[in-house]
Design a protein around this motif. Structure first.
Motif, PDB file in Angstrom:
ATOM      1  N   ALA A   1       0.833  -1.208   0.000  1.00 56.23           N
ATOM      2  CA  ALA A   1       0.000   0.000   0.000  1.00 56.23           C
ATOM      3  C   ALA A   1       0.868   1.258   0.000  1.00 56.23           C
ATOM      4  N   LYS A   2       1.896   1.272   0.814  1.00 54.86           N
ATOM      5  CA  LYS A   2       2.786   2.452   0.864  1.00 54.86           C
ATOM      6  C   LYS A   2       3.447   2.690  -0.484  1.00 54.86           C
ATOM      7  N   LYS A   3       3.881   1.600  -1.105  1.00 54.71           N
ATOM      8  CA  LYS A   3       4.529   1.718  -2.421  1.00 54.71           C
ATOM      9  C   LYS A   3       3.534   2.228  -3.462  1.00 54.71           C
ATOM     10  N   LYS A   4       2.296   1.728  -3.397  1.00 58.39           N
ATOM     11  CA  LYS A   4       1.271   2.134  -4.364  1.00 58.39           C
ATOM     12  C   LYS A   4       0.920   3.616  -4.193  1.00 58.39           C
ATOM     13  N   LEU A   5       0.799   4.058  -2.951  1.00 57.28           N
ATOM     14  CA  LEU A   5       0.431   5.457  -2.701  1.00 57.28           C
ATOM     15  C   LEU A   5       1.521   6.419  -3.146  1.00 57.28           C
ATOM     16  N   GLU A   6       2.759   5.951  -3.105  1.00 58.23           N
ATOM     17  CA  GLU A   6       3.868   6.791  -3.579  1.00 58.23           C
ATOM     18  C   GLU A   6       3.807   6.979  -5.092  1.00 58.23           C
ATOM     19  N   ASN A   7       3.346   5.942  -5.793  1.00 57.54           N
ATOM     20  CA  ASN A   7       3.375   5.953  -7.260  1.00 57.54           C
ATOM     21  C   ASN A   7       2.028   6.234  -7.909  1.00 57.54           C
ATOM     22  N   ASP A   8       0.992   6.382  -7.075  1.00 61.57           N
ATOM     23  CA  ASP A   8      -0.376   6.554  -7.588  1.00 61.57           C
ATOM     24  C   ASP A   8      -0.942   7.845  -6.989  1.00 61.57           C
TER      25      ASP A   8
ATOM     26  N   PRO B   1     -10.888   3.249  -4.521  1.00 62.16           N
ATOM     27  CA  PRO B   1     -10.306   2.564  -5.686  1.00 62.16           C
ATOM     28  C   PRO B   1      -8.907   2.002  -5.444  1.00 62.16           C
ATOM     29  N   VAL B   2      -8.082   2.745  -4.717  1.00 59.79           N
ATOM     30  CA  VAL B   2      -6.719   2.269  -4.436  1.00 59.79           C
ATOM     31  C   VAL B   2      -6.773   1.029  -3.546  1.00 59.79           C
ATOM     32  N   ALA B   3      -7.608   1.083  -2.500  1.00 56.87           N
ATOM     33  CA  ALA B   3      -7.730  -0.044  -1.569  1.00 56.87           C
ATOM     34  C   ALA B   3      -8.321  -1.269  -2.259  1.00 56.87           C
ATOM     35  N   VAL B   4      -9.284  -1.057  -3.139  1.00 57.71           N
ATOM     36  CA  VAL B   4      -9.889  -2.180  -3.875  1.00 57.71           C
ATOM     37  C   VAL B   4      -8.820  -2.909  -4.691  1.00 57.71           C
ATOM     38  N   GLU B   5      -7.971  -2.142  -5.367  1.00 54.64           N
ATOM     39  CA  GLU B   5      -6.905  -2.757  -6.165  1.00 54.64           C
ATOM     40  C   GLU B   5      -5.901  -3.492  -5.275  1.00 54.64           C
ATOM     41  N   LEU B   6      -5.600  -2.926  -4.124  1.00 56.64           N
ATOM     42  CA  LEU B   6      -4.668  -3.579  -3.195  1.00 56.64           C
ATOM     43  C   LEU B   6      -5.218  -4.919  -2.715  1.00 56.64           C
ATOM     44  N   VAL B   7      -6.502  -4.934  -2.361  1.00 51.58           N
ATOM     45  CA  VAL B   7      -7.120  -6.179  -1.891  1.00 51.58           C
ATOM     46  C   VAL B   7      -7.167  -7.203  -3.022  1.00 51.58           C
ATOM     47  N   GLU B   8      -7.410  -6.747  -4.247  1.00 52.83           N
ATOM     48  CA  GLU B   8      -7.406  -7.656  -5.397  1.00 52.83           C
ATOM     49  C   GLU B   8      -6.020  -8.266  -5.602  1.00 52.83           C
TER      50      GLU B   8
END
Length: 311
Positions: free
Chosen positions: A196-203, A229-236
């Motif tokens: 999640a931290k990595k995704k939030l840095e790049n998204d 939307p970000v959390a949904v993708e992370l859970v997927e």
């Protein structure tokens, strides 16, 4: 089979102890601190003292006790040899012989994740099944494999170390085991937060997760339930990684059921539905019918499994 058995699940902070009747009913459970001072040499003394105190308190004859089942947070050989438990301070020694001498009772030991799987098979989410794979999703990813009712511990006690399946050869970060790209780097509570931290840095998209100074796995699943939307993708992504690991495991051991436990399993249906959907897409055709369900015994699974070791 005698009347009573003790199940002792040794953790880094506490030892969970249960007095059971051998039909699988828990009579009483309690905890004692895990004293890791002096290289953990006092742990077994404390367990022996706690068990003898309970035997005296309940006026139980030693002749009526089947023995003590022991869950150990590290690899355990078939002969009861522990191959180091770093968080307890233990080196290599035979834990069964040592505790038997201190108590005068039969002792059987197993790895803590393996005995939790055995407990779920006996009285939990996999009851009535004999071929079971349990995955515990917490700080790391633990696992236990039961085939024909018996734990698969392997030659070096490392059978069921599911968390260290190699899932990504391009991973730069190092797992706690020293390798890179292990399942638990993605499919544990800490792995999900790391992703999640990595995704939030790049998204750059808005996300509820940005409002937390420090978020955890539960926050991510809660945000996904709110259609963030970000959390949904992370859970997927999380569910897909688990499903892929399970598909790999299925073609090796072909279990009747996968049981998912640990703190992350509290996400419930959202987690299960994501895993089942992806598993159906990628599993080998003969394994698609494998049941995927949640564990039922919670933190008591290890104690139940320890007693089941005594059979």
């Amino acid at each position: 089979m005698k009347t009573y058995g003790f199940g002792v699940d040794i953790g880094g902070t506490t030892c969970k102890i249960g007095l059971f009747d051998m039909s699988g009913q828990i009579i009483e459970k309690w905890e004692i601190p895990t004293n890791t001072s002096h290289a953990g040499t006092l742990i077994l003394d404390d367990i022996a003292s706690a068990i003898h105190t309970k035997i005296e308190e309940k006026a139980i004859s030693l002749d009526d006790v089947q023995g003590i089942g022991l869950g150990v947070p590290g690899p355990v050989g078939k002969d009861g040899t522990v191959y180091k438990c770093i968080n307890l301070g233990w080196d290599v020694f035979n834990v069964e012989e040592s505790l038997a001498k201190k108590t005068g009772l039969y002792v059987k030991a197993g790895n803590d994740a393996n005995v939790a799987a055995l407990g779920e098979m006996w009285q939990g989410g996999a009851k009535s099944h004999q071929n079971v794979v349990m995955m515990t999703l917490g700080t790391g990813v633990g696992g236990g494999i039961i085939l024909d009712g018996h734990i698969v511990s392997g030659t070096h006690g490392a059978g069921g170390e599911i968390g260290h399946l190699q899932m990504n050869e391009h991973e730069a970060a190092t797992c706690g085991c020293g390798n890179k790209g292990c399942l638990e780097q993605y499919a544990s509570a800490t792995g999900l937060v790391r992703m999640a931290k990595k995704k939030l840095e790049n998204d750059q998209r808005d996300s509820q997760l940005r409002q937390y100074p420090k978020f955890n796995a539960k926050n991510i699943f809660d945000a996904a339930k709110d259609n963030d939307p970000v959390a949904v993708e992370l859970v997927e992504d999380f569910s897909s990684m688990l499903a892929r690991a399970m598909a790999h495991i299925a073609v090796v051991v072909d279990p009747e059921v996968f049981v998912i436990g640990g703190g992350v399993s509290k996400a419930g249906d959202m987690l299960l539905e994501g895993i089942r959907r992806k598993y159906q897409e990628i599993a080998f055709h003969a394994c698609k019918a494998t049941t995927i369900t949640l564990a039922k015994l919670g933190n008591d699974a290890g104690m139940y499994g320890c007693v089941r070791l005594l059979f």
